[in-house]
Design a protein around this motif. Structure first.
Motif, PDB file in Angstrom:
ATOM      1  N   LEU A  47      37.510 108.539  21.557  1.00 41.59           N
ATOM      2  CA  LEU A  47      38.631 108.107  20.725  1.00 41.59           C
ATOM      3  C   LEU A  47      38.490 108.606  19.292  1.00 41.59           C
ATOM      4  O   LEU A  47      39.441 109.142  18.709  1.00 41.59           O
ATOM      5  CB  LEU A  47      38.739 106.583  20.743  1.00 41.59           C
ATOM      6  N   LEU A  48      37.296 108.445  18.724  1.00 42.98           N
ATOM      7  CA  LEU A  48      37.083 108.877  17.339  1.00 42.98           C
ATOM      8  C   LEU A  48      37.228 110.386  17.177  1.00 42.98           C
ATOM      9  O   LEU A  48      37.860 110.860  16.226  1.00 42.98           O
ATOM     10  CB  LEU A  48      35.709 108.417  16.852  1.00 42.98           C
ATOM     11  N   VAL A  49      36.665 111.149  18.099  1.00 39.60           N
ATOM     12  CA  VAL A  49      36.793 112.605  18.031  1.00 39.60           C
ATOM     13  C   VAL A  49      38.250 113.014  18.197  1.00 39.60           C
ATOM     14  O   VAL A  49      38.745 113.898  17.488  1.00 39.60           O
ATOM     15  CB  VAL A  49      35.889 113.287  19.082  1.00 39.60           C
ATOM     16  N   ALA A  55      43.102 115.167  15.861  1.00 39.23           N
ATOM     17  CA  ALA A  55      44.546 115.007  15.656  1.00 39.23           C
ATOM     18  C   ALA A  55      44.888 115.028  14.178  1.00 39.23           C
ATOM     19  O   ALA A  55      45.897 115.623  13.768  1.00 39.23           O
ATOM     20  CB  ALA A  55      45.023 113.710  16.300  1.00 39.23           C
ATOM     21  N   LEU A  56      44.046 114.398  13.362  1.00 41.93           N
ATOM     22  CA  LEU A  56      44.266 114.431  11.910  1.00 41.93           C
ATOM     23  C   LEU A  56      44.124 115.854  11.380  1.00 41.93           C
ATOM     24  O   LEU A  56      44.937 116.310  10.564  1.00 41.93           O
ATOM     25  CB  LEU A  56      43.279 113.500  11.216  1.00 41.93           C
ATOM     26  N   PHE A  57      43.111 116.572  11.862  1.00 43.43           N
ATOM     27  CA  PHE A  57      42.924 117.970  11.468  1.00 43.43           C
ATOM     28  C   PHE A  57      44.133 118.815  11.863  1.00 43.43           C
ATOM     29  O   PHE A  57      44.611 119.645  11.077  1.00 43.43           O
ATOM     30  CB  PHE A  57      41.648 118.525  12.110  1.00 43.43           C
ATOM     31  N   GLN A  58      44.644 118.599  13.073  1.00 41.46           N
ATOM     32  CA  GLN A  58      45.807 119.352  13.529  1.00 41.46           C
ATOM     33  C   GLN A  58      47.042 119.015  12.699  1.00 41.46           C
ATOM     34  O   GLN A  58      47.851 119.897  12.396  1.00 41.46           O
ATOM     35  CB  GLN A  58      46.094 119.068  15.005  1.00 41.46           C
ATOM     36  N   PRO A  97      35.757 119.959  21.971  1.00 42.26           N
ATOM     37  CA  PRO A  97      34.950 119.066  21.120  1.00 42.26           C
ATOM     38  C   PRO A  97      34.812 117.660  21.696  1.00 42.26           C
ATOM     39  O   PRO A  97      33.747 117.043  21.600  1.00 42.26           O
ATOM     40  CB  PRO A  97      35.722 119.023  19.801  1.00 42.26           C
ATOM     41  N   LYS A  98      35.866 117.170  22.332  1.00 41.89           N
ATOM     42  CA  LYS A  98      35.800 115.826  22.907  1.00 41.89           C
ATOM     43  C   LYS A  98      34.811 115.780  24.070  1.00 41.89           C
ATOM     44  O   LYS A  98      34.012 114.850  24.175  1.00 41.89           O
ATOM     45  CB  LYS A  98      37.191 115.387  23.366  1.00 41.89           C
ATOM     46  N   ILE A  99      34.835 116.787  24.926  1.00 44.00           N
ATOM     47  CA  ILE A  99      33.905 116.830  26.053  1.00 44.00           C
ATOM     48  C   ILE A  99      32.468 116.949  25.555  1.00 44.00           C
ATOM     49  O   ILE A  99      31.564 116.269  26.056  1.00 44.00           O
ATOM     50  CB  ILE A  99      34.261 117.985  27.006  1.00 44.00           C
TER      51      ILE A  99
END
Length: 88
Positions: free
Chosen positions: A29-31, A36-39, A53-55
């Motif tokens: 969730l945090l990643v 999403a914020l970066f995007q 990155p999430k995996i």
């Protein structure tokens, strides 16, 4: 073994499942939120950017939390085995 005891074992099993999956879910969730914020800030709307990155973060978290996960499932299985041996 009564129905109430079976329900207690099942309820405890669900809680063990939740406790064991919680570290990986929180990291995912945090990643996801950070990416999403970066995007949103860079206006890069690539759908596949989130997955790698999430995996990796979830995999690293799983490796770091393996002692905790092993101890948790071992304690639960010890209780189940004791109930099988004692018979209730």
């Amino acid at each position: 073994m009564t129905g109430a005891e079976v329900l207690d074992i099942a309820r405890e099993g669900v809680w063990v499942l939740v406790i064991m999956s919680l570290p990986m879910m929180v990291v995912g969730l945090l990643v996801g939120v950070v990416i999403a914020l970066f995007q949103a800030l860079t206006q890069i709307q690539e759908m596949t950017l989130v997955f790698v990155p999430k995996i990796l973060a979830i995999f690293i978290t799983m490796i770091l939390s393996l002692p905790f996960l092993g101890a948790t499932i071992a304690a639960y299985m010890d209780r189940i085995v004791d109930l099988i041996i004692i018979g209730g």
